[in-house]
Design a protein around this motif. Sequence first.
Motif, PDB file in Angstrom:
ATOM      1  N   ALA A   1       0.742  -1.057   0.087  1.00  0.00           N
ATOM      2  CA  ALA A   1       0.056   0.285   0.044  1.00  0.00           C
ATOM      3  C   ALA A   1       0.821   1.351   0.063  1.00  0.00           C
ATOM      4  O   ALA A   1       0.541   2.201  -0.633  1.00  0.00           O
ATOM      5  CB  ALA A   1      -0.804  -0.090   1.192  1.00  0.00           C
TER       6      ALA A   1
ATOM      7  N   SER B   1       1.820   1.299  -3.947  1.00  0.00           N
ATOM      8  CA  SER B   1       0.960   1.699  -4.558  1.00  0.00           C
ATOM      9  C   SER B   1       0.054   3.030  -4.508  1.00  0.00           C
ATOM     10  O   SER B   1      -0.549   3.363  -5.316  1.00  0.00           O
ATOM     11  CB  SER B   1      -0.282   0.465  -4.529  1.00  0.00           C
ATOM     12  OG  SER B   1      -0.876   0.173  -3.422  1.00  0.00           O
ATOM     13  N   SER B   2       0.049   3.353  -3.114  1.00  0.00           N
ATOM     14  CA  SER B   2      -0.641   4.681  -3.048  1.00  0.00           C
ATOM     15  C   SER B   2      -0.073   5.893  -3.403  1.00  0.00           C
ATOM     16  O   SER B   2      -0.541   6.954  -3.490  1.00  0.00           O
ATOM     17  CB  SER B   2      -0.926   5.017  -1.365  1.00  0.00           C
ATOM     18  OG  SER B   2       0.401   5.038  -0.786  1.00  0.00           O
TER      19      SER B   2
ATOM     20  N   MET C   1      -2.650   1.943   5.972  1.00  0.00           N
ATOM     21  CA  MET C   1      -2.375   2.471   4.646  1.00  0.00           C
ATOM     22  C   MET C   1      -3.157   1.754   3.480  1.00  0.00           C
ATOM     23  O   MET C   1      -3.307   2.195   2.348  1.00  0.00           O
ATOM     24  CB  MET C   1      -0.894   2.425   4.181  1.00  0.00           C
ATOM     25  CG  MET C   1       0.125   3.245   5.397  1.00  0.00           C
ATOM     26  SD  MET C   1       1.656   3.502   4.791  1.00  0.00           S
ATOM     27  CE  MET C   1       2.368   1.529   5.002  1.00  0.00           C
ATOM     28  N   THR C   2      -3.723   0.638   3.822  1.00  0.00           N
ATOM     29  CA  THR C   2      -4.734   0.184   2.862  1.00  0.00           C
ATOM     30  C   THR C   2      -6.109   0.654   2.687  1.00  0.00           C
ATOM     31  O   THR C   2      -6.861   0.357   1.787  1.00  0.00           O
ATOM     32  CB  THR C   2      -4.809  -1.407   3.066  1.00  0.00           C
ATOM     33  OG1 THR C   2      -5.728  -1.748   4.286  1.00  0.00           O
ATOM     34  CG2 THR C   2      -3.346  -2.100   3.217  1.00  0.00           C
TER      35      THR C   2
ATOM     36  N   LEU D   1      -6.283   4.405   2.839  1.00  0.00           N
ATOM     37  CA  LEU D   1      -6.164   5.854   3.095  1.00  0.00           C
ATOM     38  C   LEU D   1      -7.230   6.522   2.339  1.00  0.00           C
ATOM     39  O   LEU D   1      -7.404   6.144   1.019  1.00  0.00           O
ATOM     40  CB  LEU D   1      -5.006   6.284   2.399  1.00  0.00           C
ATOM     41  CG  LEU D   1      -3.599   5.867   3.084  1.00  0.00           C
ATOM     42  CD1 LEU D   1      -2.329   6.111   2.304  1.00  0.00           C
ATOM     43  CD2 LEU D   1      -3.445   6.400   4.513  1.00  0.00           C
TER      44      LEU D   1
ATOM     45  N   ASP E   1      -8.703  10.213   0.739  1.00  0.00           N
ATOM     46  CA  ASP E   1      -8.388  11.436  -0.104  1.00  0.00           C
ATOM     47  C   ASP E   1      -7.810  12.687   0.896  1.00  0.00           C
ATOM     48  O   ASP E   1      -6.675  12.991   0.699  1.00  0.00           O
ATOM     49  CB  ASP E   1      -9.196  12.087  -1.009  1.00  0.00           C
ATOM     50  CG  ASP E   1      -9.759  11.226  -2.193  1.00  0.00           C
ATOM     51  OD1 ASP E   1      -9.051  10.250  -2.442  1.00  0.00           O
ATOM     52  OD2 ASP E   1     -10.714  11.391  -2.995  1.00  0.00           O
TER      53      ASP E   1
ATOM     54  N   LEU F   1      -4.655  11.181   2.546  1.00  0.00           N
ATOM     55  CA  LEU F   1      -3.372  11.106   1.397  1.00  0.00           C
ATOM     56  C   LEU F   1      -3.026  12.479   1.091  1.00  0.00           C
ATOM     57  O   LEU F   1      -1.899  12.921   0.891  1.00  0.00           O
ATOM     58  CB  LEU F   1      -4.117  10.617   0.191  1.00  0.00           C
ATOM     59  CG  LEU F   1      -2.929   9.908  -0.678  1.00  0.00           C
ATOM     60  CD1 LEU F   1      -2.254   8.947  -0.192  1.00  0.00           C
ATOM     61  CD2 LEU F   1      -3.584   9.418  -1.977  1.00  0.00           C
TER      62      LEU F   1
ATOM     63  N   THR G   1       1.155  13.995   1.524  1.00  0.00           N
ATOM     64  CA  THR G   1       1.806  14.046  -0.072  1.00  0.00           C
ATOM     65  C   THR G   1       1.890  15.287  -0.397  1.00  0.00           C
ATOM     66  O   THR G   1       2.048  15.885  -1.741  1.00  0.00           O
ATOM     67  CB  THR G   1       1.033  13.406  -1.094  1.00  0.00           C
ATOM     68  OG1 THR G   1      -0.494  13.681  -1.174  1.00  0.00           O
ATOM     69  CG2 THR G   1       1.050  11.739  -0.706  1.00  0.00           C
TER      70      THR G   1
END
Length: 512
Positions: A149, A152-153, A398-399, A401, A403, A406, A410
């Motif tokens: 995750a 991939s996230s 984290m699988t 998350l 918007d 995230l 980020t």
Amino acid sequence: MKFSTLIFCCLLVWLTDAHAQHNDSAVILTPKQGPAPKINGPKVFGVRPLHPILFTIPASGERPMRFTAANLPKGVKLDAATGRISGAVAKAGTYVIKLTAKNKAGENKRDLKLVVGEEIALTPPMGWNHYNIYGTRITQEQVSAQAKAMASSGLINYGWSYLNIDDGWQGVRGGEFHAILPDTARFHNMQALCDEVHALGLKIGTYSTPWVESYGHRTGGSAMNKEGTFVRTKENIARNKKLLPYAIGTYSFLEGDIKQFAQWGFDYLKYDWNPIEMPETKAMYDGLRQSGRDVVLSLSNSTPFATIGDLSTVSNAWRTGGDIKDNWKSLKSRIFTQDKWAPYARPGHWNDPDMMIVGVVGWNAPEKWPSKLTPDEQYTHMTAWCLMAVPLLLGCDMTRLDDFTLSLLTNDEVLAVNQDPLGKQAVIVSRQGEDIGVMAKDMEDGSKAAGLFNLADGGARQVTLKWSDLGVSGKYIVRDLWRQTDLGTFDNEFSASVNQHGVVMIGIRKAK
């Protein structure tokens, strides 16, 4: 008015008020990333001579993406497709590597300073620790899912890199080094897990204690018998329930444990006992230094302030208090209270007020839940941790998350404050009430970063930063770091309305 109607009206007012309190603060402030490449993360990376390098260039933007690196030192190579830098450097020194990330939408260039010497963790570690989501009930499958995750996230594209296993993995002693082996009911193949995480371009950490028994009632790094067997006795159980200090055993198995950690390929160690003292810390630090790998040594928990001057020389991070919880009281207690620790923070050595409490958490509970912090409180949390240049270790699933979470994790301009090579911890430069004030820090490029905090109850407050509090004067451009937009040029001060339990995070640079 009927009683039922009255109840309905009261409920409607309560819901309207609750919505008003959370609606504005729930807005995602971080601008969406465009398709063009953007190299993020640390601008400096430390590695010891001849130790393996594992560094994935954090770059956001559309894939596929190709990477190049000019001025790579002898012994180092780059995978152009993944952006992973590997190898080893024999000669100590500083090497400036010129990175390029390119895709169909454009390209981005940035220098990476590779410092080969004795210091590692030249910027605060960014990653994940399982405890705030799984407690002591952790499995190999869960760690594997979280690692996938993180990749991939897209978190990996912003510098998030460590997958750290906390207490709960330990089984009995054995194997080639008579070391702690994993509980096979939870971890069927530790070597395969470490290899899997590394193959994703990430790093992996583990947990131990010099005690006979860990806080989670698992095998520790010492024993009362030379065989190193750990048997839970009624006396131990009673003592543990009283939360009395656990014992350091007569026989230490540190050497074998370190050899096993190195063979598996761990990159981080959380070392946990109380009181934290110099002999055990230095023994572990020296052992890890000779392991052939760069392993970040993080001390947990409640590191004694009286001896931090010495302890900070033989550790990479240290907890400045007890365990955090996902509530405002726990978070607030860590924000205006860290200044006394600031003189000991520097590249390679970091104060640690504990893990992040955003996203879905749950500790040992079977049913997990979204953090109990309001959106404003989560902005405050992330801002304070970045300004204070402390490790950013997620404690969430984290699988799962969303918007909003995230977006918190980020924002490259916010994260850059945490990862600034100067390594300065922000301190309070102004107090405008017990729970209202400004924290600020110097940045490597000569600019300043600051947070205007309203930790008080009772709604929004006006908070002011005077240039005199920063030791400067004249005209400065103020930038909203969360929104990534300049607010204008200001002379001698900047003022903003700050939500209850909220923050306004700004960058300040000299106007031309």
